[in-house]
Scaffold this motif. Structure first.
Motif, PDB file in Angstrom:
ATOM      1  N   ASP A  93      12.835  12.578  -1.923  1.00  8.79           N
ATOM      2  CA  ASP A  93      11.478  12.450  -2.438  1.00  8.79           C
ATOM      3  C   ASP A  93      10.823  11.273  -1.717  1.00  8.79           C
ATOM      4  O   ASP A  93      11.227  10.138  -1.902  1.00  8.79           O
ATOM      5  N   ALA A  94       9.854  11.548  -0.853  1.00 11.43           N
ATOM      6  CA  ALA A  94       9.294  10.471  -0.034  1.00 11.43           C
ATOM      7  C   ALA A  94       7.863  10.147  -0.420  1.00 11.43           C
ATOM      8  O   ALA A  94       7.126   9.544   0.338  1.00 11.43           O
ATOM      9  N   ARG A  95       7.443  10.533  -1.649  1.00  9.09           N
ATOM     10  CA  ARG A  95       6.063  10.265  -2.040  1.00  9.09           C
ATOM     11  C   ARG A  95       5.864   8.782  -2.323  1.00  9.09           C
ATOM     12  O   ARG A  95       6.815   8.023  -2.470  1.00  9.09           O
ATOM     13  N   LYS A  96       4.601   8.387  -2.457  1.00 11.44           N
ATOM     14  CA  LYS A  96       4.307   6.998  -2.787  1.00 11.44           C
ATOM     15  C   LYS A  96       4.782   6.697  -4.200  1.00 11.44           C
ATOM     16  O   LYS A  96       4.828   7.581  -5.060  1.00 11.44           O
ATOM     17  N   LEU A  97       5.094   5.432  -4.418  1.00  7.70           N
ATOM     18  CA  LEU A  97       5.610   5.077  -5.730  1.00  7.70           C
ATOM     19  C   LEU A  97       4.706   4.045  -6.398  1.00  7.70           C
ATOM     20  O   LEU A  97       4.090   4.313  -7.424  1.00  7.70           O
ATOM     21  N   PHE A  98       4.587   2.877  -5.778  1.00  5.00           N
ATOM     22  CA  PHE A  98       3.852   1.807  -6.435  1.00  5.00           C
ATOM     23  C   PHE A  98       2.420   1.660  -5.937  1.00  5.00           C
ATOM     24  O   PHE A  98       1.558   1.220  -6.668  1.00  5.00           O
ATOM     25  N   LEU A  99       2.181   2.011  -4.678  1.00  4.21           N
ATOM     26  CA  LEU A  99       0.857   1.760  -4.131  1.00  4.21           C
ATOM     27  C   LEU A  99      -0.089   2.917  -4.423  1.00  4.21           C
ATOM     28  O   LEU A  99       0.328   4.066  -4.478  1.00  4.21           O
ATOM     29  N   PRO A 100      -1.380   2.614  -4.599  1.00  4.53           N
ATOM     30  CA  PRO A 100      -2.341   3.685  -4.842  1.00  4.53           C
ATOM     31  C   PRO A 100      -2.471   4.587  -3.609  1.00  4.53           C
ATOM     32  O   PRO A 100      -2.279   4.136  -2.485  1.00  4.53           O
ATOM     33  N   ASP A 101      -2.778   5.855  -3.870  1.00  4.55           N
ATOM     34  CA  ASP A 101      -2.828   6.828  -2.776  1.00  4.55           C
ATOM     35  C   ASP A 101      -3.868   6.467  -1.728  1.00  4.55           C
ATOM     36  O   ASP A 101      -3.716   6.773  -0.560  1.00  4.55           O
ATOM     37  N   GLU A 102      -4.961   5.805  -2.177  1.00  7.44           N
ATOM     38  CA  GLU A 102      -6.039   5.534  -1.214  1.00  7.44           C
ATOM     39  C   GLU A 102      -5.713   4.351  -0.294  1.00  7.44           C
ATOM     40  O   GLU A 102      -6.405   4.121   0.679  1.00  7.44           O
ATOM     41  N   LEU A 103      -4.666   3.609  -0.600  1.00 10.16           N
ATOM     42  CA  LEU A 103      -4.278   2.478   0.237  1.00 10.16           C
ATOM     43  C   LEU A 103      -3.485   3.010   1.425  1.00 10.16           C
ATOM     44  O   LEU A 103      -2.374   3.497   1.266  1.00 10.16           O
ATOM     45  N   GLU A 104      -4.075   2.893   2.612  1.00  6.16           N
ATOM     46  CA  GLU A 104      -3.441   3.540   3.764  1.00  6.16           C
ATOM     47  C   GLU A 104      -2.599   2.589   4.592  1.00  6.16           C
ATOM     48  O   GLU A 104      -2.136   2.935   5.657  1.00  6.16           O
ATOM     49  N   VAL A 105      -2.409   1.367   4.144  1.00  4.39           N
ATOM     50  CA  VAL A 105      -1.683   0.399   4.964  1.00  4.39           C
ATOM     51  C   VAL A 105      -0.311   0.113   4.350  1.00  4.39           C
ATOM     52  O   VAL A 105      -0.058   0.431   3.195  1.00  4.39           O
TER      53      VAL A 105
END
Lengths: 153, 181, 437
Positions: free
Chosen positions: B137-149
């Motif tokens: 599972d490689a989805r984002k965990l803690f950072l918001p989706d709109e944060l691209e850095v």
């Protein structure tokens, strides 16, 4: 604050109804939140003044906001403010909600609560004692009264 | 479990591939003094799974965290394991240092050996921009989706766009180039 | 009944829901939840009343503390670490000072080590009582919530008396502690501990002998020892599943080597380990008693002497500025393992690397097997059972096709409370007490 004094102030303010409060954490550390909960429990027992924590902003007169605003909470705070019916009062509880406190200079922190929604009462402290929180709510009562009488817009 | 046992087992399996092995000790306690031991070693990413399997066979294994840092043209990851919980004074911390080039930041996922590592691997993907091969599972965990850095990378030109200076004097300090000095 | 779905493929909820129950409802919960990194949104896939798959998305409270920390000096870092979590507000500084002391080679006087243990254990008492109150609230026993929070106030008074603040005590500093506990204060501490001892029987009868609480928590949210081990659960969550995993025992630090702490599981109360919510209550109650004993022993055995190796902050700052190296600090917080890793470079006030791990981070993965096959009405108590820092449910979305309903936290709690009522009316009073079997 003494019980009698608080009752006196509530009476003086002429507030006839119970005050319903919605509590929202926008990215704080929990310190203020447990003090708010402590204010509800027997030693401080704000419920005897009719102050009650509710589970939905749609039922609330007062918003208690704790913590600095994080990026994902930014839009949600606005939405919750919009969902609260008028007249309403916003109280920023603690250093982070008032000034962002120790949380600055980060990619995920959007600043204090008054960067996002208008705040009426600031309660300083890290965290503020339950007495201070109750005092803040009483100040909010006075403001709410004036709003109800149409003295302030 | 003693550090020497752990080190011997690792050396038997990996031999020379376990680089710069080191046992650091610390004296603790006042009335009952103890030696607390930490194993430090460097390994290559190809040997990681074998090393973790060796630890798992040694005793109850816990992964505390993977920490990481951007070290110029490479990314350094440190795996902090604890071997042998459950017995008094019996836990040894094992720390593997692992370094991958930035142009090929792929590390094998250890989730197949230790499923509890998933949280910390997902965190490293979003914070450091490393990739884990075989991660479920490689989805984002803690950072918001709109944060691209990737906020821990030092070569992120866009990161400063996201950093809000909520305290005025802190921004001034940064202009003079003093922050973090 | 128990499922051993440990393969990580099973963790991505959506995939599994699509495979195992195409007709499932999707139920997102959250995200408003007051914790450090764990501002959490749950998405459940339910079939009728049963949860078939779950997905969890934290990050709403993420403030980028580690990022901020690499721009501050080490003394500022203590203040920042303290504000990672307001409930375990001494646990993070305690782990941080250990890491920095290891990196910079700082000795700590024995008296300071004992004071650190006392504050840490007082915090454990306050945190476990807080949790017990919240758990009672989730089950619909508000009387018990108010009772527990009432008896929690004396320990806060004690902390205030010793440290000057009810929360955020600002006690640890590199090389020692900032305030001594003078012998005049011992009687007050001992009185309070005696008071808590006298309450233990009440707590056992309120929480463990109450048939409705038993009916709502026995067999709910189970976590098998194998799952707890491979998913790296920590703290009371791991111990309730029968793992004797406690840093104070396995990896002693501060004055814990002298105190020889033993990790407690439900077996220590003569119960069979089942790893459910009931067992998590048992472990936390046992630990309150253990903390009382540890503080009493510390007060007896505490040596005289200095409380810090750097009475002058300027000397400390000068030492820290020269320091170079890396260190690991670990502390058994009320919820489990806290670990801080730090790397220092000479002539640089800010750390080069600072990595923090909070207990809920490790207990995140064990949530998945706990939720599986549970009822919707059990969501609040199962979520609260790992003690993720107060209640996380703020609202529930039920989505099916184009129809969407919003249910608030109140609704979810109402479901939980109704279940308690239903269950309580079925359970005859004083029947089937929570003993062996």
């Amino acid at each position: 604050m003494k019980h009698a004094e608080l009752l006196e102030r509530l009476k003086l303010s002429g507030f006839k109804r119970a005050l319903w409060v919605y509590h929202l954490n926008t990215g704080g550390c929990n310190g203020c939140d447990i003090e708010i909960l402590a204010a509800l429990t027997p030693r401080y027992d704000v419920e005897r003044f009719g102050i009650k924590l509710v589970g939905s902003p749609r039922h609330a007169d007062v918003l208690l906001v704790t913590g600095t605003v994080t990026r994902p909470m930014y839009e949600r705070v606005k939405r919750i403010y919009a969902q609260t019916p008028d007249p309403k009062v916003v109280i920023a509880i603690g250093g982070c909600a008032s000034t962002s406190g120790v949380f600055y200079d980060s990619y995920n922190v959007m600043g204090p609560v008054d960067n996002v929604i208008p705040v009426d009462v600031y309660v300083p402290g890290c965290p503020p004692r339950p007495e201070a929180i109750i005092d803040g709510v009483v100040k909010a009562v006075v403001k709410l009264e004036r709003l109800l009488e149409g003295k302030e817009g | 479990m003693r550090a020497q046992e752990v080190l011997t087992a690792l050396q038997e399996k990996l031999g020379e591939r376990l680089r710069a092995p080191e046992v650091r000790t610390e004296a603790i306690g006042h009335k009952r003094t103890l030696e607390r031991e930490l194993v430090w070693a460097e390994i290559d990413r190809d040997d990681l799974l074998e090393a973790v399997r060796t630890l798992r066979e040694l005793g109850p294994l816990h992964i505390s965290i993977i920490s990481g840092v951007d070290a110029g043209d490479r990314i350094e990851l440190i795996y902090h394991f604890a071997v042998g919980y459950g017995t008094p004074d019996g836990e040894v911390m094992v720390n593997f240092r692992l370094s991958v080039p930035k142009n090929d930041p792929v590390v094998p996922s250890i989730c197949a050996v230790l499923p509890g590592a998933l949280t910390t691997e997902r965190e490293k993907i979003e914070f450091l921009g490393v990739q884990f091969s075989g991660i479920p599972d490689a989805r984002k965990l803690f950072l918001p989706d709109e944060l691209e850095v990737h906020p821990w990378r030092k070569d992120e030109p866009k990161l400063s766009d996201y950093v809000r200076y909520t305290v005025a004097w802190e921004a001034k300090k940064d202009e003079k180039g003093e922050a973090g000095a | 009944m128990k499922k051993a779905k440990l393969e990580p493929e099973g963790m991505a909820g959506e995939k599994r829901a699509g495979k195992t129950c195409p007709a499932c409802f999707e139920v997102p919960i959250g995200p408003i939840h007051p914790a450090l990194k764990e501002g959490i949104r749950f998405t459940f896939w339910v079939e009728g009343e049963r949860i078939r798959a779950v997905d969890i998305r934290p990050g709403f409270m993420h403030r980028g503390i580690e990022f901020m920390g690499t721009k501050r000096n080490l003394v500022q870092l203590i203040y920042l670490a303290e504000r990672i979590c307001g409930i375990c507000s001494v646990s993070h500084p305690l782990a941080l000072v250990q890491a920095v002391e290891q990196a910079a080679g700082i000795e700590v006087p024995p008296r300071a080590q004992y004071i650190r243990v006392i504050i840490g254990e007082l915090e454990r008492i306050h945190s476990h009582l807080l949790w017990a109150g919240v758990a009672a609230h989730e089950l619909g026993f508000d009387t018990l919530l108010h009772y527990v929070w009432k008896v929690r106030e004396p320990v806060l008074d004690l902390l205030e008396d010793v440290t000057g603040n009810r929360i955020n005590y600002a006690i640890p500093i590199y090389g020692g502690v900032r305030r001594d506990i003078p012998p005049e204060k011992y009687p007050k501490l001992k009185d309070a501990l005696r008071y808590y001892r006298s309450l233990v029987d009440d707590f056992v009868s309120f929480f463990l002998r109450d048939p409705s609480i038993e009916a709502r928590t026995r067999g709910v949210g189970p976590l098998s020892p194998e799952e707890a081990d491979s998913l790296c659960a920590v703290g009371p969550t791991a111990r309730a599943s029968g793992l004797r995993k406690d840093l104070r025992q396995d990896w002693p630090y501060f004055a814990y080597p002298d105190l020889e702490v033993k990790a407690l599981t439900p077996e220590d109360m003569g119960l069979e380990v089942r790893g459910d919510v009931y067992d998590r209550i048992v472990v936390r109650l046992l630990e309150v008693v253990q903390s009382i004993e540890l503080i009493e022993r510390c007060l007896e055995e505490m040596p005289e002497g200095e409380i810090t190796s750097f009475p002058k902050v300027a000397a400390l700052m000068a030492h820290l500025k020269k320091a170079e190296g890396e260190g690991i600090g670990r502390h058994e917080a009320p919820r489990g393992e806290v670990i801080h890793y730090i790397r220092l470079e000479a002539d640089r006030e800010a750390p080069v690397v600072w990595k923090v791990k909070a207990p809920t981070y490790s207990n995140f993965m064990p949530w998945f097997p706990m939720f599986e096959d549970q009822e919707i009405a059990d969501i609040p108590i199962v979520a609260a059972s790992i003690d993720p820092c107060i209640c996380c449910m703020e609202r529930v979305h039920i989505v099916r096709g184009d129809r969407e309903e919003v249910i608030w936290k109140e609704e979810l709690l109402r479901l939980s409370w109704e279940k308690t009522k239903r269950v309580a009316s079925r359970v005859a009073p004083h029947a089937s007490l929570g003993r062996k079997g």
